[in-house]
Design a protein around this motif. Structure first.
Motif, mmCIF file in Angstrom:
data_model
loop_
_atom_site.group_PDB
_atom_site.id
_atom_site.type_symbol
_atom_site.label_atom_id
_atom_site.label_comp_id
_atom_site.label_asym_id
_atom_site.label_seq_id
_atom_site.Cartn_x
_atom_site.Cartn_y
_atom_site.Cartn_z
ATOM 1 N N LEU A 45 66.961 77.405 63.346
ATOM 2 C CA LEU A 45 65.373 76.932 63.410
ATOM 3 C C LEU A 45 64.625 78.140 63.966
ATOM 4 O O LEU A 45 63.284 78.092 63.608
ATOM 5 N N VAL A 46 65.121 78.869 64.792
ATOM 6 C CA VAL A 46 64.477 79.974 65.486
ATOM 7 C C VAL A 46 65.235 81.236 65.117
ATOM 8 O O VAL A 46 66.338 81.275 65.415
ATOM 9 N N LYS A 47 64.454 82.346 64.534
ATOM 10 C CA LYS A 47 65.161 83.731 64.518
ATOM 11 C C LYS A 47 64.324 84.641 65.010
ATOM 12 O O LYS A 47 63.016 84.619 64.624
ATOM 13 N N ALA A 48 64.893 85.750 65.792
ATOM 14 C CA ALA A 48 64.101 86.826 66.241
ATOM 15 C C ALA A 48 64.766 88.070 65.906
ATOM 16 O O ALA A 48 65.909 88.294 65.581
ATOM 17 N N ARG A 49 63.909 88.989 65.391
ATOM 18 C CA ARG A 49 64.404 90.316 64.488
ATOM 19 C C ARG A 49 64.026 91.207 65.756
ATOM 20 O O ARG A 49 62.823 91.083 66.504
ATOM 21 N N ALA A 50 65.015 92.129 65.990
ATOM 22 C CA ALA A 50 64.670 93.320 66.817
ATOM 23 C C ALA A 50 65.548 94.408 66.533
ATOM 24 O O ALA A 50 66.344 94.558 65.377
ATOM 25 N N THR A 51 64.873 95.774 66.723
ATOM 26 C CA THR A 51 65.743 96.826 66.392
ATOM 27 C C THR A 51 67.063 96.779 67.296
ATOM 28 O O THR A 51 66.927 96.192 68.245
ATOM 29 N N ALA A 52 68.081 97.641 66.942
ATOM 30 C CA ALA A 52 69.097 97.741 67.680
ATOM 31 C C ALA A 52 68.825 98.491 69.064
ATOM 32 O O ALA A 52 69.973 98.532 69.727
ATOM 33 N N LYS A 53 67.874 98.672 69.246
ATOM 34 C CA LYS A 53 67.307 99.613 70.729
ATOM 35 C C LYS A 53 66.859 98.414 71.764
ATOM 36 O O LYS A 53 66.588 98.467 72.554
ATOM 37 N N GLY A 54 66.881 97.121 70.813
ATOM 38 C CA GLY A 54 66.412 95.906 71.701
ATOM 39 C C GLY A 54 64.943 95.517 71.525
ATOM 40 O O GLY A 54 64.344 94.561 72.159
ATOM 41 N N GLU A 55 64.276 96.313 70.694
ATOM 42 C CA GLU A 55 62.730 96.153 70.443
ATOM 43 C C GLU A 55 62.366 94.897 69.905
ATOM 44 O O GLU A 55 62.954 94.934 68.556
ATOM 45 N N LEU A 56 61.643 93.731 70.160
ATOM 46 C CA LEU A 56 61.601 92.756 69.237
ATOM 47 C C LEU A 56 60.613 92.855 68.151
ATOM 48 O O LEU A 56 59.416 93.598 68.847
ATOM 49 N N THR A 57 60.636 92.638 67.194
ATOM 50 C CA THR A 57 59.736 93.049 65.838
ATOM 51 C C THR A 57 59.069 91.922 65.127
ATOM 52 O O THR A 57 58.221 92.077 64.643
ATOM 53 N N GLY A 58 59.973 90.746 65.140
ATOM 54 C CA GLY A 58 59.439 89.503 64.901
ATOM 55 C C GLY A 58 59.995 88.394 65.109
ATOM 56 O O GLY A 58 61.101 88.065 65.612
ATOM 57 N N LEU A 59 59.463 87.234 64.880
ATOM 58 C CA LEU A 59 60.004 85.726 64.963
ATOM 59 C C LEU A 59 59.673 85.162 63.640
ATOM 60 O O LEU A 59 58.705 85.234 63.009
ATOM 61 N N ASP A 60 60.539 84.185 63.210
ATOM 62 C CA ASP A 60 60.748 83.293 62.336
ATOM 63 C C ASP A 60 60.877 81.838 63.150
ATOM 64 O O ASP A 60 62.099 81.597 63.333
ATOM 65 N N ILE A 61 60.029 80.974 62.929
ATOM 66 C CA ILE A 61 60.064 79.887 63.356
ATOM 67 C C ILE A 61 60.003 78.779 62.374
ATOM 68 O O ILE A 61 58.760 78.580 61.753
ATOM 69 N N ASP A 62 60.772 77.819 62.340
ATOM 70 C CA ASP A 62 60.723 76.615 61.439
ATOM 71 C C ASP A 62 59.656 75.676 61.940
ATOM 72 O O ASP A 62 59.716 75.132 63.303
ATOM 73 N N ILE A 78 63.048 79.541 71.190
ATOM 74 C CA ILE A 78 62.365 80.714 70.905
ATOM 75 C C ILE A 78 63.071 81.669 71.874
ATOM 76 O O ILE A 78 63.525 82.850 71.631
ATOM 77 N N LEU A 79 63.082 81.341 73.350
ATOM 78 C CA LEU A 79 63.682 82.312 74.160
ATOM 79 C C LEU A 79 65.255 82.565 74.094
ATOM 80 O O LEU A 79 65.503 83.788 74.094
ATOM 81 N N ALA A 80 66.002 81.535 73.332
ATOM 82 C CA ALA A 80 67.528 81.687 73.227
ATOM 83 C C ALA A 80 67.561 82.757 71.891
ATOM 84 O O ALA A 80 68.425 83.566 72.166
ATOM 85 N N ALA A 81 66.656 82.595 70.792
ATOM 86 C CA ALA A 81 66.614 83.324 69.998
ATOM 87 C C ALA A 81 66.499 84.897 70.327
ATOM 88 O O ALA A 81 67.137 85.959 69.872
ATOM 89 N N ILE A 82 65.363 85.070 71.140
ATOM 90 C CA ILE A 82 65.156 86.637 71.537
ATOM 91 C C ILE A 82 66.301 87.215 72.322
ATOM 92 O O ILE A 82 66.839 88.220 72.317
ATOM 93 N N LYS A 83 66.891 86.167 73.261
ATOM 94 C CA LYS A 83 68.110 86.529 74.207
ATOM 95 C C LYS A 83 69.088 86.996 73.145
ATOM 96 O O LYS A 83 69.879 88.122 73.502
ATOM 97 N N ALA A 85 69.062 88.096 69.926
ATOM 98 C CA ALA A 85 68.632 89.205 69.411
ATOM 99 C C ALA A 85 68.998 90.575 70.192
ATOM 100 O O ALA A 85 69.679 91.535 69.686
ATOM 101 N N GLN A 86 68.269 90.316 71.418
ATOM 102 C CA GLN A 86 68.695 91.514 72.289
ATOM 103 C C GLN A 86 70.228 91.625 72.714
ATOM 104 O O GLN A 86 70.826 92.853 72.585
ATOM 105 N N ALA A 87 71.047 90.853 72.630
ATOM 106 C CA ALA A 87 72.475 90.807 73.267
ATOM 107 C C ALA A 87 73.086 91.491 71.815
ATOM 108 O O ALA A 87 73.956 92.489 72.190
ATOM 109 N N LYS A 88 72.606 91.159 70.630
ATOM 110 C CA LYS A 88 73.430 91.799 69.502
ATOM 111 C C LYS A 88 72.866 93.160 69.600
ATOM 112 O O LYS A 88 73.771 94.026 69.098
#
Length: 114
Positions: A45-62, A78-83, A85-88
């Motif tokens: 339902l919530v997707k966070a896009r980030a660079t592999a360096k951890g910089e958040l670049t976008g959100l996709d929210i249902d 939202i917070l869980a999706a960001i975390k 993405a950062q972990a990945k």
């Protein structure tokens, strides 16, 4: 070429290896800045896009998560999706660094750059 110079020849090889390693690390950092990872929560339902360096670049929210009475749930997703993405991103960076250390014949757990 440096046969009669003893340890100076070894030093030249070490310097060349260090330069090669530096070039690989610089290239890896550039590649990580261009690599996108996606973190998800709430079964997508919530997707966070980030660079592999951890910089958040976008959100996709249902839109279905925007129920006024469920505000805290939406914030948590939202917070869980960001975390995620950062972990990945961190995993990807560590994996790429490990590849470089192995190519150079260094211990896999050696931390680069120094």
């Amino acid at each position: 070429m440096l046969k009669g110079l003893g340890q100076l020849g070894d030093m030249a090889k070490m310097m060349k290896s260090a330069q090669d390693m530096q070039a690989k690390v610089v290239q890896m950092q550039e590649d990580l800045n261009n690599t996108v990872v996606i973190g998800e929560s709430g079964a997508g339902l919530v997707k966070a896009r980030a660079t592999a360096k951890g910089e958040l670049t976008g959100l996709d929210i249902d839109p279905s998560i925007f129920v006024p009475s469920e505000k805290e749930v939406a914030e948590d997703l939202i917070l869980a999706a960001i975390k995620d993405a950062q972990a990945k991103a961190k995993e990807r960076e560590q994996s790429e660094m490990q590849k470089i250390t192995q190519e150079l014949g260094l211990p896999a757990d050696m931390k680069l750059p120094f």
